[in-house]
Scaffold this motif. Structure first.
Motif, PDB file in Angstrom:
ATOM      1  N   PRO A  73      -1.557  11.170   2.788  1.00  0.00           N
ATOM      2  CA  PRO A  73      -1.198   9.703   2.905  1.00  0.00           C
ATOM      3  C   PRO A  73      -2.029   8.923   2.146  1.00  0.00           C
ATOM      4  O   PRO A  73      -3.095   9.161   1.815  1.00  0.00           O
ATOM      5  N   THR A  74      -1.543   7.593   2.112  1.00  0.00           N
ATOM      6  CA  THR A  74      -2.300   6.707   1.408  1.00  0.00           C
ATOM      7  C   THR A  74      -2.703   5.634   2.420  1.00  0.00           C
ATOM      8  O   THR A  74      -2.085   5.602   3.435  1.00  0.00           O
ATOM      9  N   ALA A  75      -3.509   4.877   2.005  1.00  0.00           N
ATOM     10  CA  ALA A  75      -4.021   3.624   2.878  1.00  0.00           C
ATOM     11  C   ALA A  75      -2.545   2.855   3.436  1.00  0.00           C
ATOM     12  O   ALA A  75      -1.732   2.723   2.674  1.00  0.00           O
ATOM     13  N   ALA A  76      -2.765   2.449   4.912  1.00  0.00           N
ATOM     14  CA  ALA A  76      -1.744   1.825   5.461  1.00  0.00           C
ATOM     15  C   ALA A  76      -0.354   2.531   5.481  1.00  0.00           C
ATOM     16  O   ALA A  76       0.786   2.126   5.783  1.00  0.00           O
ATOM     17  N   ALA A 119      -7.894   6.761  -5.398  1.00  0.00           N
ATOM     18  CA  ALA A 119      -8.223   5.615  -4.842  1.00  0.00           C
ATOM     19  C   ALA A 119      -9.372   4.842  -5.742  1.00  0.00           C
ATOM     20  O   ALA A 119      -9.436   3.513  -5.962  1.00  0.00           O
ATOM     21  N   VAL A 147      -7.697   2.969  -8.361  1.00  0.00           N
ATOM     22  CA  VAL A 147      -6.557   1.960  -8.119  1.00  0.00           C
ATOM     23  C   VAL A 147      -7.577   0.875  -7.487  1.00  0.00           C
ATOM     24  O   VAL A 147      -7.324  -0.424  -7.994  1.00  0.00           O
ATOM     25  N   LYS A 148      -8.506   1.039  -6.949  1.00  0.00           N
ATOM     26  CA  LYS A 148      -9.323   0.143  -6.300  1.00  0.00           C
ATOM     27  C   LYS A 148     -10.122  -0.832  -7.553  1.00  0.00           C
ATOM     28  O   LYS A 148     -10.238  -1.939  -7.452  1.00  0.00           O
ATOM     29  N   ASP A 149     -10.535  -0.152  -8.629  1.00  0.00           N
ATOM     30  CA  ASP A 149     -11.239  -0.660  -9.617  1.00  0.00           C
ATOM     31  C   ASP A 149     -10.993  -0.119 -10.864  1.00  0.00           C
ATOM     32  O   ASP A 149     -11.744   0.747 -11.584  1.00  0.00           O
ATOM     33  N   PRO A 150      -9.870  -0.208 -11.522  1.00  0.00           N
ATOM     34  CA  PRO A 150      -9.413   0.298 -12.703  1.00  0.00           C
ATOM     35  C   PRO A 150     -10.671   0.051 -13.979  1.00  0.00           C
ATOM     36  O   PRO A 150     -10.682   1.290 -14.699  1.00  0.00           O
ATOM     37  N   PHE A 152       2.373   2.942 -15.165  1.00  0.00           N
ATOM     38  CA  PHE A 152       1.793   2.011 -14.560  1.00  0.00           C
ATOM     39  C   PHE A 152       0.260   1.959 -14.565  1.00  0.00           C
ATOM     40  O   PHE A 152      -0.376   0.637 -14.740  1.00  0.00           O
ATOM     41  N   GLN A 206      -2.277  -1.310 -15.532  1.00  0.00           N
ATOM     42  CA  GLN A 206      -3.365  -1.509 -14.655  1.00  0.00           C
ATOM     43  C   GLN A 206      -4.817  -1.738 -15.454  1.00  0.00           C
ATOM     44  O   GLN A 206      -5.655  -2.575 -15.285  1.00  0.00           O
ATOM     45  N   HIS A 225       5.135   4.415  -9.399  1.00  0.00           N
ATOM     46  CA  HIS A 225       3.663   5.023  -9.438  1.00  0.00           C
ATOM     47  C   HIS A 225       3.748   6.717  -9.407  1.00  0.00           C
ATOM     48  O   HIS A 225       2.779   7.215  -9.039  1.00  0.00           O
ATOM     49  N   SER A 256       5.962   1.837  -2.004  1.00  0.00           N
ATOM     50  CA  SER A 256       4.887   0.869  -2.378  1.00  0.00           C
ATOM     51  C   SER A 256       5.618  -0.526  -2.113  1.00  0.00           C
ATOM     52  O   SER A 256       4.959  -1.363  -1.580  1.00  0.00           O
ATOM     53  N   ASP A 257       6.830  -0.469  -2.443  1.00  0.00           N
ATOM     54  CA  ASP A 257       7.693  -1.778  -2.044  1.00  0.00           C
ATOM     55  C   ASP A 257       9.152  -1.611  -1.965  1.00  0.00           C
ATOM     56  O   ASP A 257       9.838  -0.274  -2.536  1.00  0.00           O
ATOM     57  N   ASP A 262       2.129  -4.300  -1.724  1.00  0.00           N
ATOM     58  CA  ASP A 262       2.400  -3.012  -2.104  1.00  0.00           C
ATOM     59  C   ASP A 262       1.099  -2.034  -1.792  1.00  0.00           C
ATOM     60  O   ASP A 262       0.156  -2.647  -1.708  1.00  0.00           O
ATOM     61  N   SER A 263       1.284  -0.818  -2.130  1.00  0.00           N
ATOM     62  CA  SER A 263      -0.049  -0.159  -1.703  1.00  0.00           C
ATOM     63  C   SER A 263      -1.211  -0.081  -2.618  1.00  0.00           C
ATOM     64  O   SER A 263      -2.238  -0.091  -2.356  1.00  0.00           O
ATOM     65  N   LEU A 291      -5.065  -1.466  -1.501  1.00  0.00           N
ATOM     66  CA  LEU A 291      -6.421  -0.763  -2.081  1.00  0.00           C
ATOM     67  C   LEU A 291      -7.398  -1.815  -2.642  1.00  0.00           C
ATOM     68  O   LEU A 291      -8.392  -1.535  -2.325  1.00  0.00           O
ATOM     69  N   SER A 294     -10.631  -2.797  -1.393  1.00  0.00           N
ATOM     70  CA  SER A 294     -12.039  -2.985  -2.538  1.00  0.00           C
ATOM     71  C   SER A 294     -12.918  -3.960  -2.214  1.00  0.00           C
ATOM     72  O   SER A 294     -14.154  -4.094  -2.469  1.00  0.00           O
ATOM     73  N   VAL A 354      -9.033   4.450   6.531  1.00  0.00           N
ATOM     74  CA  VAL A 354      -7.923   3.418   6.202  1.00  0.00           C
ATOM     75  C   VAL A 354      -6.655   3.861   6.301  1.00  0.00           C
ATOM     76  O   VAL A 354      -5.589   3.277   6.298  1.00  0.00           O
ATOM     77  N   PHE A 355      -6.185   5.201   6.570  1.00  0.00           N
ATOM     78  CA  PHE A 355      -4.984   5.620   6.662  1.00  0.00           C
ATOM     79  C   PHE A 355      -4.447   5.152   8.034  1.00  0.00           C
ATOM     80  O   PHE A 355      -5.190   5.424   8.994  1.00  0.00           O
ATOM     81  N   ILE A 393      -3.827   2.109   8.929  1.00  0.00           N
ATOM     82  CA  ILE A 393      -4.119   0.883   9.184  1.00  0.00           C
ATOM     83  C   ILE A 393      -2.880   0.045   8.629  1.00  0.00           C
ATOM     84  O   ILE A 393      -2.075   0.242   7.674  1.00  0.00           O
TER      85      ILE A 393
END
Lengths: 574, 97
Positions: free
Chosen positions: A88-91, A233, A236-239, A259, A263, A450, A540-541, B51-52, B56, B60, B75-76, B78
């Motif tokens: 799974p990914t966040a959220a 992550a 994605v958090k900090d490319p 993508f 980024q 993605h 994602s959307d 979006d995802s 993230l 961060s 964070v999974f 949330i």
């Protein structure tokens, strides 16, 4: 012809490359090929003692960590097939994810899942929702191994990996890859980029359960090339931070979907580019989703001051069904593209070149020629599926040593993927020009976001049950926005999908009937739909359009007229 | 200015409301929304454009603000500012055991 098994190949390379490393900086952790070979023999004895052997399918539930690779080789040593499971990914809604895993487990007949120590806690939160499987910790398998025990001789024709990246959540399809398929695929990748040159190193932030992340990493390992595997992550958090780490690692080869290159451009300020040294980056695979000329050009221009070589940008076409690679450009060639008439392409399947500024011009990026061991042909849409000529779009069909012989499917599902003469129908459309293959769209209802595949039927399955939807009436359509939409609205959301002829972002648009009038209630319903669907599928959307009751056109038998709805969904924004 | 950083070896206490305020600020900033448009319980996935990748990025920024690291497994699952604030609070609050 490649012979032997994945683990034989590992043992051979570990014999002379014992100290070659696979690093996992996000863990942080590291393993040498010698340690990988030795530890997986031990782990395999544990698995065999637990009754796992030829014919078994064993899941892997692990982040990018040594345990993932250990589980993979240990499983194949027992004669069983390894099934990498999506994380799974966040959220991402955990119950929804458990449901998705449960479908895969059921289709693959998985009874055991090797889980990394970090994901053991998460797996326990599934609490039976995944089905009747046992999660076993990779570390425990190593610690509790019997001191001795024979492992079977595994034939190259046995299944080694089942890759569940195709098929919808409701009806997952596992791509069956034998040892012979995977070794031929790795051979094709390696030859296509001359992998193993002096100073070569691989670097990837793609998840190992994703085909591109997995086979890029396995290619490096089996060619005795040092590899660095970050967590998705961390990219994605900090490319920008990732790029600095990647360049400092000395890696020369990296895979990413289109993508990812966008980024990097967005994350690295122009003033800081000149301070980077990108001259040693010799292959930047751009694959797993359609390659956009605008992204490629932006990346080359943005990073030119850092010495990024245009010929390093490497637009490719591939899929899990081919053990990844289908076509690669010639090594050392800067990206090639053509401009064709968008309308003729979409409506007549005709390839007609136009100047870039033409009002109907659409850019298509060349993805090169079939890789070693893969044959490719283009077939027309008619019943005869006759070969198409060079000016015509056809469905891409492939066969060869790296290509799967079929899927693991849900019971009652038919496999219509293969032609009568044994070619795999990819569901992708394309044409050939001057020896290059160009991919233009898809025959199947699917979008790629993605690098992950999503299906409208899964969206509908969730939307139907949400309170406020009139008589469960909703339709989801896949498509792409026009680039002009993207330029105007950044991503064209709200304008909807236009079928397969756009060249902008891929979107799924949901049209749902509702009798609600109150604006606040309608907003709430649209929000609920988005939350439930994106949360459950990890999409994602999603674009949501609410329409009045009984307005989605249906056939006399009560089925939705998908094609009409698809056209309407973008012509008249609702 | 809020303090979640380690000062003299002691993590200064931050109230739940303060964390919620910071998280809301970062979330609405990342999504380009007015600060009062997202309630603590709003499901972030219901917001168009959330979006995802953006989720993230928010995480961060929250990590950088509080100088903490949130594990993937935290964070999974949330889905709201409230959820994120709870995860942050868990990391900031010294474990009594």
């Amino acid at each position: 012809m490649v012979t032997g098994t994945l683990h034989d190949a590992l043992d051979r390379v570990a014999a002379h490359g014992r100290d070659t490393r696979v690093d996992f900086p996000s863990e942080p952790a590291s393993i040498t090929l010698g340690e990988l070979a030795d530890s997986t023999r031990v782990m395999a004895r544990s698995l065999a003692a637990a009754g796992i052997g030829p014919g078994s399918r064993v899941g892997i539930f692990s982040q990018n960590a040594p345990e993932f690779l250990q589980a993979l080789f240990a499983i194949t040593r027992t004669g069983a097939a390894a099934c990498p499971l999506p994380l799974p990914t966040a959220a991402w809604d955990l119950a929804g994810h458990a449901h998705r895993l449960a479908r895969i487990v059921s289709v693959a007949g998985i009874r055991d899942v090797v889980v990394s120590s970090r994901f053991r806690g998460l797996a326990s939160r599934f609490d039976g929702a995944v089905g009747n499987v046992a999660f076993v910790c990779a570390g425990d398998l190593l610690a509790a191994a019997p001191a001795s025990g024979r492992l079977p001789l595994v034939d190259a024709a046995e299944m080694a990996i089942v890759q569940f990246t195709s098929g919808s959540t409701a009806a997952p399809k596992g791509v069956r890859l034998t040892h012979a398929n995977t070794l031929a695929g790795i051979e094709a990748i390696s030859e296509g980029i001359a992998l193993g040159r002096d100073g070569d190193g691989g670097g990837s932030w793609l998840p190992l359960f994703h085909d591109m992340g997995l086979f890029a990493t396995l290619s490096a390992i089996l060619r005795n090339v040092p590899m660095t595997v970050w967590s998705p992550a961390s990219f994605v958090k900090d490319p920008a931070r990732w790029l600095r780490q990647f360049l400092a690692s000395g890696a020369t080869i990296s895979p990413a979907p289109n993508f990812g290159y966008d980024q990097l451009v967005a994350a690295m300020p122009p003033l800081e580019v000149a301070g980077l040294d990108m001259r040693h980056w010799r292959v930047a695979f751009n694959g797993a989703e359609p390659v956009a000329l605008a992204s490629v050009e932006r990346f080359l221009e943005h990073f030119a001051p850092a010495g990024f070589a245009p010929e390093a940008m490497f637009p490719v076409y591939g899929m899990a069904e081919a053990t990844l690679a289908v076509t690669f450009p010639p090594l050392g060639r800067p990206p090639v593209s053509v401009w064709v008439d968008r309308d003729l392409l979409a409506n007549a399947g005709r390839v007609w070149q136009v100047p870039p500024g033409h009002p109907h011009a659409r850019a298509v990026v060349a993805v090169g020629r079939p890789v070693r061991g893969v044959d490719l042909r283009l077939s027309g849409p008619d019943a005869g599926r006759l070969p198409v000529d060079d000016q015509q779009v056809g469905e891409i069909e492939i066969c060869g040593d790296p290509v799967t012989s079929g899927y693991l499917l849900a019971e009652g599902t038919d496999d219509d993927t293969f032609t009568a003469d044994g070619w795999l129908r990819t569901g992708d459309l394309g044409f050939r020009l001057d020896g290059d293959v160009f991919v233009t769209g898809r025959t199947k209802e699917m979008i790629i976001v993605h690098g992950a595949n999503f299906y409208p039927e899964d969206v509908e399955g969730i939307a139907r049950d949400i309170p406020g939807v009139f008589k469960r009436r909703c339709v989801a359509v896949a498509g792409r926005t026009h680039d002009s939409d993207r330029d105007g609205g950044r991503d064209g959301r709200g304008k909807g999908a236009d079928g397969s002829d756009g060249d902008g972002a891929e979107v799924i648009t949901l049209l749902a009937e509702t009798s609600l009038d109150d604006p606040a209630a309608r907003d709430r319903l649209a929000g609920d739909l988005r939350a439930q669907i994106t949360g459950t599928l990890g999409l994602s959307d999603l674009a949501v359009h609410l329409v009045p009751p009984s307005t989605l056109p249906r056939t006399s038998s009560g089925k939705f007229q998908r094609l009409a709805i698809r056209e309407q969904s973008w012509k008249s924004p609702l | 200015m809020l303090w979640g950083k380690i000062c003299f070896g002691v993590k200064l206490s931050v109230t739940h409301e303060q964390i919620v305020a910071v998280v809301t600020d970062i979330v609405t900033g990342e999504l380009g929304l007015a600060a009062d448009s997202v309630a603590s319980a709003t499901d972030l996935r219901s917001i168009e454009g959330a979006d995802s990748v953006k989720v993230l990025r928010m995480i961060s920024r929250i990590e950088r603000h509080f100088d903490i690291e949130l594990e993937d497994e935290d964070v999974f699952g949330i889905s709201s500012v409230h959820d994120i604030a709870l995860v942050v609070a868990k990391v900031l609050t010294p474990d009594p055991s």
